[in-house]
Design a protein around this motif. Structure first.
Motif, short mmCIF file in Angstrom:
data_model
loop_
_atom_site.label_atom_id
_atom_site.label_comp_id
_atom_site.label_asym_id
_atom_site.label_seq_id
_atom_site.Cartn_x
_atom_site.Cartn_y
_atom_site.Cartn_z
N VAL A 66 -0.51 -43.77 -43.57
CA VAL A 66 -1.46 -44.05 -44.64
C VAL A 66 -2.25 -42.79 -44.94
O VAL A 66 -2.83 -42.18 -44.03
N VAL A 67 -2.25 -42.39 -46.20
CA VAL A 67 -3.03 -41.23 -46.64
C VAL A 67 -4.25 -41.75 -47.39
O VAL A 67 -4.12 -42.44 -48.40
N MET A 68 -5.42 -41.41 -46.88
CA MET A 68 -6.68 -41.86 -47.47
C MET A 68 -7.41 -40.69 -48.10
O MET A 68 -7.11 -39.53 -47.81
N GLY A 69 -8.38 -41.02 -48.92
CA GLY A 69 -9.19 -40.01 -49.58
C GLY A 69 -9.88 -40.65 -50.76
O GLY A 69 -9.46 -41.70 -51.24
N GLY A 70 -10.89 -40.01 -51.25
CA GLY A 70 -11.64 -40.55 -52.37
C GLY A 70 -10.86 -40.48 -53.66
O GLY A 70 -9.77 -39.89 -53.74
N SER A 71 -11.40 -41.09 -54.70
CA SER A 71 -10.79 -41.02 -56.02
C SER A 71 -10.73 -39.56 -56.46
O SER A 71 -11.71 -38.83 -56.40
N GLY A 72 -9.55 -39.12 -56.87
CA GLY A 72 -9.39 -37.73 -57.29
C GLY A 72 -9.09 -36.76 -56.17
O GLY A 72 -9.11 -35.55 -56.37
N ALA A 73 -8.78 -37.26 -54.97
CA ALA A 73 -8.54 -36.36 -53.84
C ALA A 73 -7.14 -35.75 -53.82
O ALA A 73 -6.89 -34.80 -53.09
N GLY A 74 -6.22 -36.31 -54.61
CA GLY A 74 -4.86 -35.78 -54.63
C GLY A 74 -3.84 -36.66 -53.93
O GLY A 74 -2.69 -36.24 -53.73
N HIS A 92 -7.56 -45.99 -50.76
CA HIS A 92 -8.94 -45.76 -50.32
C HIS A 92 -9.44 -46.98 -49.55
O HIS A 92 -10.60 -47.05 -49.17
N ASP A 93 -8.54 -47.95 -49.30
CA ASP A 93 -8.88 -49.23 -48.71
C ASP A 93 -8.81 -49.14 -47.18
O ASP A 93 -7.72 -49.12 -46.59
N VAL A 94 -9.97 -49.08 -46.53
CA VAL A 94 -10.02 -48.91 -45.07
C VAL A 94 -9.39 -50.10 -44.36
O VAL A 94 -8.67 -49.95 -43.36
N GLU A 95 -9.63 -51.31 -44.85
CA GLU A 95 -9.07 -52.49 -44.20
C GLU A 95 -7.55 -52.49 -44.27
O GLU A 95 -6.87 -52.88 -43.32
N LEU A 96 -7.00 -52.06 -45.40
CA LEU A 96 -5.55 -51.96 -45.51
C LEU A 96 -5.01 -50.96 -44.49
O LEU A 96 -4.01 -51.22 -43.81
N ALA A 97 -5.69 -49.81 -44.37
CA ALA A 97 -5.26 -48.81 -43.39
C ALA A 97 -5.27 -49.37 -41.98
O ALA A 97 -4.31 -49.19 -41.21
N ARG A 98 -6.33 -50.08 -41.63
CA ARG A 98 -6.41 -50.66 -40.28
C ARG A 98 -5.28 -51.67 -40.04
O ARG A 98 -4.80 -51.82 -38.93
N THR A 99 -4.87 -52.37 -41.11
CA THR A 99 -3.86 -53.42 -40.97
C THR A 99 -2.45 -52.87 -40.85
O THR A 99 -1.66 -53.34 -40.02
N VAL A 100 -2.11 -51.85 -41.65
CA VAL A 100 -0.69 -51.47 -41.74
C VAL A 100 -0.34 -50.13 -41.12
O VAL A 100 0.84 -49.85 -40.87
N ALA A 101 -1.33 -49.26 -40.85
CA ALA A 101 -1.01 -47.88 -40.48
C ALA A 101 -0.64 -47.73 -39.01
O ALA A 101 -1.22 -48.37 -38.14
N ASP A 102 0.31 -46.84 -38.76
CA ASP A 102 0.51 -46.28 -37.42
C ASP A 102 -0.35 -45.03 -37.28
O ASP A 102 -1.02 -44.83 -36.28
N ARG A 103 -0.29 -44.18 -38.31
CA ARG A 103 -1.13 -42.99 -38.36
C ARG A 103 -1.83 -42.92 -39.71
O ARG A 103 -1.34 -43.45 -40.70
N VAL A 104 -2.99 -42.27 -39.70
CA VAL A 104 -3.79 -42.11 -40.91
C VAL A 104 -4.06 -40.63 -41.11
O VAL A 104 -4.36 -39.90 -40.15
#
Length: 251
Positions: free
Chosen positions: A35-43, A201-213
């Motif tokens: 899962v790749v996270m970042g704010g709106s416009g982060a790329g 940008h959804d932290v709960e989604l990341a916690r649910t599905v990610a192996d790595r972030v």
């Protein structure tokens, strides 16, 4: 060790004078969800489009399914794209086509299946995402946001991909539908497609599905590692993002 499905080294991408990615490196192994996270416009979406071969990097190296794709022609990219499914943020369904014809579209474009086999595959893929055959004649405008997302996933599954790319799969959904989509993504890992790259940008989604972030800030990964290690860590840039701060650049 088997070769990574995706291997990126020092990826760089600018649009005009705006440097969006400033040296991004990572690997995606078979059976892993990154899962790749970042704010709106982060790329984040730019990175996903690079992996899909929809745009080319300005610098760095990118290997997908063992092939360097930085300079491949559209014709050479097609066999690789058929091995991945792309789920767009807006679902990107064709407004004038029924649910059936939206899900059937990749099969008609990229396979030699007959219509009876296509019909069977469409119904099956809709059942995988929890939709009955009752939705087959409906137009996208007749579906809820959550249903449109699931039809988009069903269409991505049509080519029986080895890797799924998700662009903000829960964006615009209420908490109930967000959880349904997250649970569906977990279900797909159980056998349909076990490898995924997700931008969100959804932290709960990341916690649910990610192996790595990975957390993308100012064109680089501020952190990359196991989900709990990154989200619960002390990296100040990551914590600022999680607290609602950050980002900059293009989406």
């Amino acid at each position: 060790m088997p070769e990574p499905i995706v291997e990126a080294t020092d990826l760089r991408k600018s649009f005009d004078a705006n440097a969006v990615l400033r040296g991004v490196s990572f690997e995606l192994a078979k059976g892993e969800t990154l899962v790749v996270m970042g704010g709106s416009g982060a790329g984040k979406t730019v990175l996903l489009r690079l992996v899909a071969g929809l745009i080319q990097p300005d610098g760095g190296r990118l290997r997908v399914f063992g092939r360097s794709i930085e300079h491949l022609s559209e014709e050479s990219l097609l066999p690789l794209r058929r091995r991945m499914g792309y789920v767009f943020q807006s679902a990107a369904l064709f407004d004038s086509l029924s649910v059936h014809d939206n899900v059937a579209y990749p099969l008609r474009e990229h396979t030699s299946l007959g219509e009876a086999e296509i019909d069977e595959r469409v119904v099956h893929n809709l059942s995988v995402v929890g939709l009955s055959s009752e939705v087959l004649p409906l137009l996208p405008s007749e579906l809820s946001g959550g249903m449109r997302k699931r039809v988009g996933i069903a269409r991505a599954l049509s080519v029986e991909p080895e890797m799924l790319l998700f662009d903000e799969p829960t964006a615009g959904l209420d908490p109930t539908n967000s959880k349904l989509v997250a649970d569906l993504m977990l279900h797909l890992r159980g056998g349909v497609c076990d490898t995924a790259m997700v931008v969100t940008h959804d932290v709960e989604l990341a916690r649910t599905v990610a192996d790595r972030v990975a957390v993308l800030i100012a064109g680089q990964f501020a952190a990359l590692g196991p989900v709990d290690e990154v989200l619960e860590g002390s990296n100040p840039a990551v914590q600022a993002f999680l607290a609602g701060g950050t980002a900059g650049g293009a989406s």
